[in-house]
Scaffold this motif. Sequence first.
Motif, PDB file in Angstrom:
ATOM      1  N   VAL A  16      78.549 -13.274   6.502  1.00 47.24           N
ATOM      2  CA  VAL A  16      78.284 -14.348   7.458  1.00 47.24           C
ATOM      3  C   VAL A  16      79.049 -15.610   7.074  1.00 47.24           C
ATOM      4  N   LEU A  17      79.096 -15.901   5.780  1.00 42.88           N
ATOM      5  CA  LEU A  17      79.765 -17.121   5.312  1.00 42.88           C
ATOM      6  C   LEU A  17      81.255 -17.095   5.620  1.00 42.88           C
ATOM      7  N   ALA A  18      81.848 -15.896   5.672  1.00 46.00           N
ATOM      8  CA  ALA A  18      83.293 -15.805   5.890  1.00 46.00           C
ATOM      9  C   ALA A  18      83.709 -16.477   7.189  1.00 46.00           C
ATOM     10  N   VAL A  19      82.996 -16.199   8.288  1.00 46.79           N
ATOM     11  CA  VAL A  19      83.377 -16.804   9.566  1.00 46.79           C
ATOM     12  C   VAL A  19      82.899 -18.249   9.666  1.00 46.79           C
ATOM     13  N   ALA A  20      82.028 -18.675   8.740  1.00 45.16           N
ATOM     14  CA  ALA A  20      81.547 -20.060   8.750  1.00 45.16           C
ATOM     15  C   ALA A  20      82.484 -20.997   8.000  1.00 45.16           C
ATOM     16  N   TYR A 261      87.774  -6.514  -4.867  1.00 44.87           N
ATOM     17  CA  TYR A 261      88.921  -7.433  -4.823  1.00 44.87           C
ATOM     18  C   TYR A 261      89.607  -7.318  -3.458  1.00 44.87           C
ATOM     19  N   ALA A 262      89.881  -6.085  -3.040  1.00 44.80           N
ATOM     20  CA  ALA A 262      90.583  -5.876  -1.777  1.00 44.80           C
ATOM     21  C   ALA A 262      89.736  -6.319  -0.583  1.00 44.80           C
ATOM     22  N   LEU A 263      88.454  -5.939  -0.590  1.00 46.58           N
ATOM     23  CA  LEU A 263      87.579  -6.281   0.531  1.00 46.58           C
ATOM     24  C   LEU A 263      87.413  -7.794   0.665  1.00 46.58           C
ATOM     25  N   THR A 264      87.190  -8.488  -0.443  1.00 44.83           N
ATOM     26  CA  THR A 264      87.008  -9.937  -0.401  1.00 44.83           C
ATOM     27  C   THR A 264      88.282 -10.641   0.045  1.00 44.83           C
ATOM     28  N   PHE A 268      87.731 -13.021   3.163  1.00 44.19           N
ATOM     29  CA  PHE A 268      87.909 -14.448   2.906  1.00 44.19           C
ATOM     30  C   PHE A 268      89.136 -14.999   3.621  1.00 44.19           C
ATOM     31  N   SER A 269      90.235 -14.273   3.595  1.00 42.40           N
ATOM     32  CA  SER A 269      91.513 -14.821   4.054  1.00 42.40           C
ATOM     33  C   SER A 269      91.683 -14.810   5.565  1.00 42.40           C
ATOM     34  N   LEU A 270      91.304 -13.716   6.231  1.00 47.83           N
ATOM     35  CA  LEU A 270      91.611 -13.590   7.649  1.00 47.83           C
ATOM     36  C   LEU A 270      90.981 -14.687   8.517  1.00 47.83           C
ATOM     37  N   PRO A 271      89.682 -15.036   8.343  1.00 45.72           N
ATOM     38  CA  PRO A 271      89.132 -16.104   9.190  1.00 45.72           C
ATOM     39  C   PRO A 271      89.868 -17.437   9.039  1.00 45.72           C
ATOM     40  N   ALA A 389      88.691 -14.219  -4.329  1.00 47.68           N
ATOM     41  CA  ALA A 389      88.526 -15.468  -3.570  1.00 47.68           C
ATOM     42  C   ALA A 389      89.281 -16.618  -4.223  1.00 47.68           C
ATOM     43  N   ALA A 390      89.259 -16.665  -5.570  1.00 50.51           N
ATOM     44  CA  ALA A 390      89.980 -17.731  -6.266  1.00 50.51           C
ATOM     45  C   ALA A 390      91.489 -17.603  -6.064  1.00 50.51           C
TER      46      ALA A 390
END
Length: 447
Positions: A16-20, A261-264, A268-271, A389-390
Amino acid sequence: MGISLAYFMVLLDTTVLAVAEPSIMTSLHTGVVGVGWATTIYTMALASTLVLGGSLADRLGAYPVFILGVIGFGAASVACALSPTLAFLLVFRALLGLFAAAIIPSSLGLITGLYPDPGPRGRAISAWAAISGAAVAAGPLVGGWLIAVDDWRAVFVINAPIALAVLALCRTRMTSTRHMRAISWLPHLGLAATLTAATLAITQAGQRSWSQALLFGLVALGLAYSTAVIDRTSPAPLVPAALRRNRLVWTAFGWGAAVNYALTTVIFSLPLLLHVTPAAAGATLLPMTLLITLNPLVTGRLVAAYGPLRPIRMGFVAFPIGLTLIAAATARHDQPLVLGLGLLLCGLGVSWTLPALVGFAVDHAAPEVAGSVGGILNATRQTGATIAAAVAAGVLTQNHSSGGTAAVPFLIAAAVCVLGIISATALNPSRAKGSPTGPAEQGPART
């Protein structure tokens, strides 16, 4: 159902936080690095305390630790929603990570206790992954809808009623075995400090602050060495003796870190790169998230027929191909079909590898350390997520200022997954040492 719903809640909070992220940047007047910390401080706290959560589940029993985690997670979510500044949000996100660290290993410990036989346990784990994986699909869509109704604060409020539902479903006490072993706090604190320093080093390197990156890197190495020395003399080490030389289980831990690593990197990046509304960003991620929800049930059948290594290998083949396609789509823009295909392959990568590697780790560990296996496995997974994410925040910030390509984070993740397929292809469990003999090693279906 209640056990899976609790894990659903933990995963929902992340997706949820990703699109926020864009809404948080606007509301709290921060940049990519700021929302990067909102992600990494949660996964960092989770990773550094998951081993402790597993140890507490082994010592106190999985059920009381599970209930405490659910209550705390619901309360900390409300506190996140009320945060007036980024600093307050980071503090309460860290608390969320601590309570999630109580939920995840204890839930796996409860499943292990409820299903002692490998066959039913494998099916239960696959169902757990499938139900919980619905959070990955629901998160972006629910988040987009909530933000449209209110703003980013609503994505945290949603956890409170879910926590209440979990408590209602799990109100009848479940039997959980206790293993009376001591807990040494200093190694756990050292692990948390090491991960914090390493994350700071990666963040500073992404911003090309090389002197600070070097300083934090040296501090992280020093802390890691000190923690290892303290742990060797600890009466209750981070890793139980039954797992210390278990090469097969540690290989599964490494696979978990690579998958997260791949999923995050994608979530994280696409939105941040799509420049669309939160609802549209959630819809864009559906090819990946729906597969993560639905495919684990198929993976359970594959594991039953061929053993866990085949779907693990299949997943690590699909992942780098999908990440490369996403990299191409983001670099050239306006390639929805390429992006969709890449997301589909990433969804297959997660849903083939993750349920299988969880079962692989549990099958090759002694039953009395099931809680620790769950804690360490998820700690390594969250460590992978923290680093991802970092790295992505640092790279995207630098690329934005210098006009570089947005494909770099996805290509780095693809390289990580290539290492996964190399190790999975080279592995031969029948020749490995340090794992207990059991059903997982008795026939070709488990190799």
